[in-house]
Motif scaffolding. Structure first.
Motif, mmCIF file in Angstrom:
data_model
loop_
_atom_site.group_PDB
_atom_site.id
_atom_site.type_symbol
_atom_site.label_atom_id
_atom_site.label_comp_id
_atom_site.label_asym_id
_atom_site.label_seq_id
_atom_site.Cartn_x
_atom_site.Cartn_y
_atom_site.Cartn_z
ATOM 1 N N ILE A 190 0.968 -0.783 0.107
ATOM 2 C CA ILE A 190 0.012 0.015 0.318
ATOM 3 C C ILE A 190 0.897 1.364 -0.051
ATOM 4 N N ALA A 191 1.706 1.718 0.215
ATOM 5 C CA ALA A 191 2.645 2.560 1.024
ATOM 6 C C ALA A 191 3.567 2.605 -0.522
ATOM 7 N N LEU A 192 4.155 1.677 -0.942
ATOM 8 C CA LEU A 192 4.652 1.843 -2.250
ATOM 9 C C LEU A 192 3.628 2.712 -3.607
ATOM 10 N N THR A 193 2.256 2.693 -3.146
ATOM 11 C CA THR A 193 1.329 2.492 -4.487
ATOM 12 C C THR A 193 1.299 4.075 -4.562
ATOM 13 N N VAL A 194 0.451 4.699 -2.602
ATOM 14 C CA VAL A 194 0.323 4.972 -1.939
ATOM 15 C C VAL A 194 1.811 6.336 -2.736
ATOM 16 N N ASN A 221 4.331 6.323 -4.923
ATOM 17 C CA ASN A 221 4.193 5.917 -5.970
ATOM 18 C C ASN A 221 3.272 7.115 -6.830
ATOM 19 N N ARG A 222 2.441 7.318 -6.328
ATOM 20 C CA ARG A 222 1.621 8.188 -6.942
ATOM 21 C C ARG A 222 1.550 9.669 -6.256
ATOM 22 N N GLY A 223 2.175 9.998 -5.785
ATOM 23 C CA GLY A 223 2.018 11.667 -5.291
ATOM 24 C C GLY A 223 1.412 11.219 -4.046
ATOM 25 N N GLY A 224 1.349 10.313 -3.356
ATOM 26 C CA GLY A 224 0.390 10.789 -2.121
ATOM 27 C C GLY A 224 0.529 11.320 -0.918
ATOM 28 N N PRO A 225 0.440 11.363 0.205
ATOM 29 C CA PRO A 225 0.767 12.690 2.228
ATOM 30 C C PRO A 225 1.739 11.744 2.614
ATOM 31 N N TRP A 233 -6.400 2.257 1.061
ATOM 32 C CA TRP A 233 -6.438 0.959 0.301
ATOM 33 C C TRP A 233 -8.019 1.605 -0.708
ATOM 34 N N SER A 234 -9.093 1.806 -0.237
ATOM 35 C CA SER A 234 -9.876 2.368 -0.854
ATOM 36 C C SER A 234 -9.656 3.430 -2.067
ATOM 37 N N ALA A 235 -9.039 4.187 -1.733
ATOM 38 C CA ALA A 235 -8.480 5.449 -2.746
ATOM 39 C C ALA A 235 -7.811 5.120 -3.908
ATOM 40 N N PRO A 277 10.284 4.612 -2.305
ATOM 41 C CA PRO A 277 10.874 5.521 -1.599
ATOM 42 C C PRO A 277 11.718 5.648 -0.344
ATOM 43 N N ALA A 278 12.156 6.488 -0.118
ATOM 44 C CA ALA A 278 13.101 6.464 1.490
ATOM 45 C C ALA A 278 12.606 7.001 2.539
ATOM 46 N N ALA A 279 11.115 7.074 2.114
ATOM 47 C CA ALA A 279 10.236 7.607 3.054
ATOM 48 C C ALA A 279 9.829 5.718 4.118
#
Length: 294
Positions: free
Chosen positions: A122-126, A128-132, A152-154, A204-206
Motif C-alpha cells: 500500500i505504501a509503495l502505491t501511495v 509512487n502516485r504522489g500521496g501524503p 486501500w479504497s482510494a 521511496p526513502a520515506a
C-alpha cells in the motif's frame, strides 16, 4: 580432491666409484576449501660435495597464504523452530545482502494471511502516485489500520496487490477473496523478502525511514516490538510487523532489516491456535528470531 606426487631420482656419477641418489617428495596439495586445512609444501636441497667446515643450512619452507574461510552454514535446526510453535506453523528466512543468499530458509513458500505486512505494498502505491508522505509513514510506523483502509479504497484495493505481484514477481502473493479486507491478502516469506529487496533498491526513502521509527505500541495499542526488535540484541533494526485476530488461528509476523548497513533481511511468519494468547505467541516468535540471529 586430486593428488600430485612424484619421486625424482637424480644420479650423479663420480668416476667409476658410485652414485649418490637424491629423492625429493611432495605432499598432497588440496584445492582451497573452507572445510579443509591446506598442507604446507616444503622443498629441500642438498649439496653433492659438502665442505667439512660448512654449517648446515635449514631447508627453506614456503607456507601458502591462508585461504579466506567461507561463512559456516546455518546451524539453525528447522525441526526445533517448528517445535517452538507447537500446534502452529512458522516460516523463516534470513537473507544476507552481502553474500546475496539466504543463510536460513524454512517453509519459504508456505502461505499466510498477511495482516499488516500488506501495508508495504500500500505504501509503495501511495508514495509512487504522489500521496501524503506523512500519513504513509504513520501507517507504517504505528501500523495504523484506519489509514490503511483509506488508502486501500482510494488507490485501487485488490489491484494494489495484483499490480505489485506482477511487477516484483511475487509468485505466492494473492489479493484477498473479499476485496474490502486488505489484511486477508495471502503472502509467503519468500515474497516478503522480495518486497524488501525492491524497497531497498527502488522504493521511496520515506518507507525505510518509517520502518526505522516503528513505535513500541501500534495504533490499536498492541505491543509491536515482539520478534526482531526484542531479539536484535543492540543491532540496528527496521521493522514492519503484522498481527490478526478473530479467526480459528492467530497470525503474528515480524519482518525487516537487521544489522549494520541493513545487512540481513529477516522474515518470520507464524500462525498460532486461537487458544494461544498473543503474549505467549509474541514470546514464541521472539524466541524463533533469537535462534535465527544467534
Amino acid at each position: 580432491m586430486r593428488k600430485l606426487s612424484g619421486i625424482f631420482l637424480v644420479g650423479l656419477c663420480v668416476g667409476a666409484i658410485g652414485a649418490v641418489a637424491v629423492t625429493i617428495g611432495h605432499g598432497a596439495v588440496q584445492a582451497p576449501r573452507a572445510s579443509a586445512a591446506t598442507e604446507v609444501l616444503t622443498t629441500m636441497s642438498e649439496s653433492a660435495t659438502p665442505s667439512p667446515e660448512a654449517t648446515p643450512t635449514p631447508s627453506p619452507t614456503t607456507t601458502p597464504k591462508e585461504t579466506p574461510k567461507a561463512e559456516p552454514p546455518s546451524t539453525v535446526d528447522a525441526a526445533e523452530l517448528d517445535r517452538m510453535l507447537a500446534g502452529g506453523h512458522v516460516s523463516a528466512i534470513v537473507f544476507d545482502r552481502q553474500r546475496g543468499a539466504a543463510t536460513v530458509s524454512l517453509h519459504a513458500d508456505r502461505g499466510y494471511t498477511s495482516a499488516s505486512l500488506v501495508k508495504l505494498l500500500i505504501a509503495l502505491t501511495v508514495l509512487n502516485r504522489g500521496g501524503p508522505t506523512a500519513d504513509v509513514q504513520r501507517m507504517l510506523s504505528r501500523s495504523d489500520d484506519d489509514l490503511a483502509s483509506r488508502f486501500w479504497s482510494a488507490y485501487g484495493g485488490p489491484a494494489i496487490v495484483t499490480g505489485w505481484a506482477k511487477k516484483i514477481g511475487l509468485t505466492g502473493t494473492q489479493a484477498p477473496a473479499d476485496p474490502g479486507r486488505w489484511g486477508d491478502t495471502r503472502i509467503t516469506a519468500k515474497d516478503v523478502v522480495k518486497i524488501y529487496q525492491y524497497v531497498l533498491a527502488h522504493g521511496p526513502a520515506a518507507i525505510m525511514t518509517a520502518l526505522r521509527a516503528a513505535t513500541e505500541q501500534g495504533s490499536d495499542g498492541f505491543r509491536q516490538y515482539f520478534g526482531i526488535p526484542d531479539a536484535a540484541g543492540g543491532r540496528p533494526w527496521a521493522v514492519k510487523q503484522g498481527w490478526s485476530c478473530c479467526g480459528p488461528t492467530r497470525m503474528l509476523h515480524t519482518s525487516g532489516l537487521v544489522g549494520d548497513d541493513d545487512r540481513y533481511i529477516v522474515v518470520v511468519l507464524s500462525e498460532h491456535p486461537a487458544s494461544v494468547s498473543y503474549a505467549t505467541a509474541s514470546k514464541r516468535v521472539t524466541a524463533v528470531v533469537s535462534a535465527l540471529l544467534a
